[in-house]
Design a protein around this motif. Structure first.
Motif, short mmCIF file in Angstrom:
data_model
loop_
_atom_site.label_atom_id
_atom_site.label_comp_id
_atom_site.label_asym_id
_atom_site.label_seq_id
_atom_site.Cartn_x
_atom_site.Cartn_y
_atom_site.Cartn_z
N TYR A 96 47.33 143.33 110.51
CA TYR A 96 46.19 142.86 109.78
C TYR A 96 45.96 141.63 109.35
CZ TYR A 96 44.63 147.95 109.64
OH TYR A 96 44.07 149.15 109.95
N ARG A 97 47.24 140.76 108.95
CA ARG A 97 47.19 139.45 108.63
C ARG A 97 47.09 138.51 109.77
NH1 ARG A 97 52.00 140.84 105.68
NH2 ARG A 97 53.29 139.68 107.25
N ALA A 116 47.65 144.06 116.90
CA ALA A 116 46.38 143.28 116.67
C ALA A 116 45.45 142.92 118.09
CB ALA A 116 46.71 141.59 116.19
N ALA A 138 39.98 140.61 104.66
CA ALA A 138 40.49 141.44 103.73
C ALA A 138 39.71 141.36 102.43
CB ALA A 138 41.96 141.28 103.64
N THR A 150 40.59 146.41 104.58
CA THR A 150 40.40 145.46 105.66
C THR A 150 39.22 145.70 106.49
OG1 THR A 150 42.72 144.96 105.55
CG2 THR A 150 41.53 144.05 107.52
N ALA A 163 39.14 139.54 111.47
CA ALA A 163 39.17 140.58 110.06
C ALA A 163 38.75 139.73 108.93
CB ALA A 163 39.96 141.54 110.30
N ASP A 179 50.63 145.92 108.42
CA ASP A 179 50.36 144.73 107.62
C ASP A 179 50.21 143.38 108.11
OD1 ASP A 179 49.45 144.33 104.63
OD2 ASP A 179 51.39 142.93 104.76
N LEU A 194 45.23 139.47 112.38
CA LEU A 194 43.56 139.53 112.76
C LEU A 194 42.78 138.80 111.76
CD1 LEU A 194 43.61 143.39 113.30
CD2 LEU A 194 42.99 141.46 114.90
N THR A 216 46.74 150.68 105.94
CA THR A 216 47.89 150.56 106.56
C THR A 216 48.81 151.69 106.43
OG1 THR A 216 48.84 149.61 104.53
CG2 THR A 216 47.82 148.02 106.12
N LEU A 262 38.76 149.12 108.86
CA LEU A 262 39.90 149.53 109.58
C LEU A 262 40.68 150.48 108.70
CD1 LEU A 262 41.11 146.02 110.83
CD2 LEU A 262 40.26 147.97 112.14
N VAL A 313 43.36 145.97 118.41
CA VAL A 313 42.17 145.75 117.71
C VAL A 313 41.11 144.80 118.25
CG1 VAL A 313 41.00 145.40 115.58
CG2 VAL A 313 43.23 146.47 115.90
#
Length: 491
Positions: free
Chosen positions: A63-64, A24, A74, A80, A72, A60, A66, A45, A42, A27
């Protein structure tokens, strides 16, 4: 777009920081330095997990994280993305804070500037431009050219996209040699032709091949500055010769040659630039005699031979050259459109080989797809038909300009209607300030070029060069009307 490329991010499995947090943060750093921008997608995953050699659940979780922090968002069934709400980050330079703009001056010395280069820019909307004689792009055979391009680029043999001959496409050199033989009396073959990106490149290469620093080159005292610049860059010392109603004064050239060695002569004999007069037959014969006896190169710039409206066009000097002294330079850009850069040199094969070697230093080869497309247009007769259509249209525009000048400015300008070419040379009453007139005209939305812009030395003549090809008859009449309104008072 990021999904079409592999995104490289650094994570360290040996670090005590959890992998999803490292990912994270990586990114976020790329967003802050401008590598990732708002709206960028992005990687999926699964794909990112495989590329980084980590578990998909780790990606995953990153990403959550972010999304929760607002970096980010979703989108179901899509993926994402970097949040659009973020400000665009400025990339961080390797030397610290990035500059806000380029420095005003370089941090190193430059040679003394001697060129007269002026950047051409589109005129503002509503401004009418009497240019130096450019064709009207609105008349270009764009549809036929686009079809020919498509055939070249989508055919089975796409060899035009590979490395080609530095002299130009063989088919085009053959076609040009045939055209010049039939229409201009040049006994040339394909090996005597070099295709260039416009006649300006041709002049630059010829100057480099012929000249050494300090060489004297005779030029018309009123002439074409970009050609002079090409000669100067090769180290030439330019000597101006007077121009009168019969073209360049060849007797002045003879007097010059009696005083000092002359390496070359640059001349525009068909339609002298800028005055449009034609070099007489007697002077042509004398020029060739002098060049042959003294072994002087004559660079003949025949920039608009296609456009002749009355009487028979005069054949080029090169058609009567028996000693191999004339280097003939021409262009298809005037015929088609100035944005299609395509010129050519016709000269004895050894010089063409030397020019080709020079050409590879600055430009490995020409635009092969364009050159092959033009071969098709020549073989189909499309360019020949376009030339006839354009000639009729420009003839009408020449007459429209002459009529408007007589009606609006009959007492202030004097001119001869040129038998060919794309411009008219208008001599101005000596009591009028030509430069002031040009400035006043610009304020009324019409641009003209005064005579001093064409002078090698001194103030230049009280005159305007008025290109008529790029303006319709209606635009020409309106341009002359504005020019008349801007006329200054007599001094």
């Amino acid at each position: 777009m990021l999904r079409t490329w592999k995104l490289t991010l650094e994570v360290d499995p040996s670090s005590p920081v959890p992998l999803f947090v490292q990912l994270a943060r990586a990114v976020i750093r790329d967003i802050e330095r401008g590598r990732l921008s708002p709206g960028d997608a992005l990687p999926g995953t699964r794909a990112l997990a495989v590329s980084l050699g980590i578990h998909r659940n780790t990606v995953d979780a990153a990403y959550r994280e972010l999304v929760q922090q607002g970096w980010a968002c979703a989108e179901p069934s899509r993926g994402t993305f970097i949040s659009q709400a973020l400000p665009v980050a400025t990339p961080k330079g390797f030397g610290g804070s990035p500059r806000q703009r380029m420095p005003a001056r370089p941090g190193f010395s430059l040679p003394r500037e001697e060129l007269s280069l002026e950047w051409a820019s589109p005129a503002p909307k509503g401004v009418l431009v009497f240019n130096d004689g450019a064709p009207d792009v609105r008349l270009a055979p764009a549809v036929a050219l686009s079809r020919a391009f498509r055939r070249v680029l989508t055919g089975r043999a796409r060899t035009a996209l590979g490395v080609g001959d530095a002299r130009g496409e063989p088919g085009l050199r053959e076609a040009l040699a045939g055209m010049l033989s039939r229409t201009r009396g040049l006994a040339a073959g394909a090996d005597d032709v070099l295709v260039t990106r416009g006649s300006q490149m041709a002049l630059f290469l010829v100057a480099r091949a012929l000249l050494r620093p300090g060489d004297a080159v005779a030029v018309e005292g009123l002439g074409y500055r970009p050609a002079w610049d090409a000669l100067r860059l090769a180290g030439a010392r330019l000597v101006g010769l007077p121009v009168d109603a019969q073209g360049m004064r060849v007797d002045a050239l003879q007097a010059l040659m009696a005083k000092q060695p002359v390496r070359a002569v640059y001349v525009t004999p068909h339609h002298q630039y800028p005055t449009t007069v034609t070099l007489t037959a007697a002077r042509r014969m004398e020029l060739l005699r002098l060049a042959t006896e003294a072994r002087v190169a004559v660079v003949e710039d025949d920039y608009d031979h296609e456009f002749h409206y009355e009487g028979r066009p005069v054949l080029p000097l090169a058609s009567s050259d028996r000693a191999g002294c004339v280097v003939y330079v021409g262009s298809l850009s005037k015929l088609i459109a100035p944005g299609l850069r395509l010129g050519y040199v016709v000269a004895p094969a050894p010089l063409v080989r030397a020019l080709s070697a020079l050409r590879t230093v600055v430009d490995r080869q020409g635009d092969a797809p364009l050159e092959r497309a033009l071969v098709e247009l020549l073989e189909e007769g499309e360019l020949q038909r376009h030339a006839r259509r354009a000639r009729r249209e420009y003839h009408a525009r020449r007459d429209a300009l002459a009529e408007a000048l007589r009606e609006e400015l009959g007492g202030s300008v004097d001119f001869e209607v040129p038998a060919g070419g794309l411009a008219l040379w208008a001599r101005v009453d000596e009591a009028l300030d030509v430069s002031a007139w040009a400035e006043r005209a610009a304020s009324r939305g019409v641009l003209v070029t005064p005579g001093h812009a064409f002078a090698l030395e001194g103030r230049g003549p009280a005159a305007f060069r008025l290109g008529f090809a790029s303006l319709t008859p209606q635009e020409l009449r309106e341009g002359v009307r504005r020019l008349a309104l801007a006329r200054p008072r007599r001094s």
